[in-house]
Design a protein around this motif. Sequence first.
Motif, mmCIF file in Angstrom:
data_model
loop_
_atom_site.group_PDB
_atom_site.id
_atom_site.type_symbol
_atom_site.label_atom_id
_atom_site.label_comp_id
_atom_site.label_asym_id
_atom_site.label_seq_id
_atom_site.Cartn_x
_atom_site.Cartn_y
_atom_site.Cartn_z
ATOM 1 N N LEU A 55 0.858 -1.186 0.000
ATOM 2 C CA LEU A 55 0.000 0.000 0.000
ATOM 3 C C LEU A 55 0.888 1.228 0.000
ATOM 4 N N PHE A 56 0.713 2.099 -0.971
ATOM 5 C CA PHE A 56 1.402 3.386 -1.021
ATOM 6 C C PHE A 56 0.426 4.426 -0.492
ATOM 7 N N LEU A 57 0.812 5.079 0.585
ATOM 8 C CA LEU A 57 -0.073 5.968 1.328
ATOM 9 C C LEU A 57 0.522 7.362 1.383
ATOM 10 N N GLU A 58 -0.187 8.342 0.810
ATOM 11 C CA GLU A 58 0.296 9.718 0.850
ATOM 12 C C GLU A 58 0.176 10.278 2.260
ATOM 13 N N VAL A 59 1.237 10.928 2.704
ATOM 14 C CA VAL A 59 1.251 11.590 4.003
ATOM 15 C C VAL A 59 1.490 13.076 3.768
ATOM 16 N N PRO A 60 0.898 13.927 4.599
ATOM 17 C CA PRO A 60 0.988 15.372 4.368
ATOM 18 C C PRO A 60 2.300 16.010 4.814
ATOM 19 N N ASP A 61 3.123 15.273 5.548
ATOM 20 C CA ASP A 61 4.353 15.846 6.080
ATOM 21 C C ASP A 61 5.275 16.315 4.956
ATOM 22 N N ALA A 62 5.842 17.524 5.104
ATOM 23 C CA ALA A 62 6.783 18.032 4.109
ATOM 24 C C ALA A 62 8.008 17.122 4.037
ATOM 25 N N GLU A 63 8.502 16.706 5.193
ATOM 26 C CA GLU A 63 9.625 15.782 5.274
ATOM 27 C C GLU A 63 9.073 14.400 5.623
ATOM 28 N N LEU A 64 9.410 13.411 4.828
ATOM 29 C CA LEU A 64 8.963 12.057 5.129
ATOM 30 C C LEU A 64 9.795 11.497 6.274
ATOM 31 N N PRO A 65 9.170 10.687 7.130
ATOM 32 C CA PRO A 65 9.919 10.123 8.258
ATOM 33 C C PRO A 65 10.992 9.147 7.780
#
Length: 134
Positions: A55-65
């Motif tokens: 599953l590819f899930l978009e996250v709103p964070d500017a920097e990805l963890p």
Amino acid sequence: MTSFVSHTTVDCHHAYELSEWWKALLGYVDVEDDPNEPGHEECTIVDPGTGHSILFLEVPDAELPAKRIHFDLRPREGSRDEEVERVRALGAREVADHRGEWGPGTGWVVFEDPEGNQFCILRSPAEIDAGSAG
């Protein structure tokens, strides 16, 4: 009671584009009757041989963890809530509880293992088959 890996999740900024790239690399396909399309915030691809899904899930964070890949687990038997209690008893640390956010019977709980790797506990297949929302 134990869990099984339902799918592997990748947090990203562009779910459709990234799923298409991995689909070409791995030979995976879209979920039957639920094709991925540009603009989708969640895109799943499946190995046609083994059934493993990503599953590819978009996250709103500017920097990805730094830890962008995690397992989503489903209880083999019993309910999500029973498995949540079992996981707590094993010493996992709860990070976030998203149960019920989208109505009764929906959501999941995020945990960390002893080294800080995150994973989610989802509803069991029986709970999904029973028709509860989410």
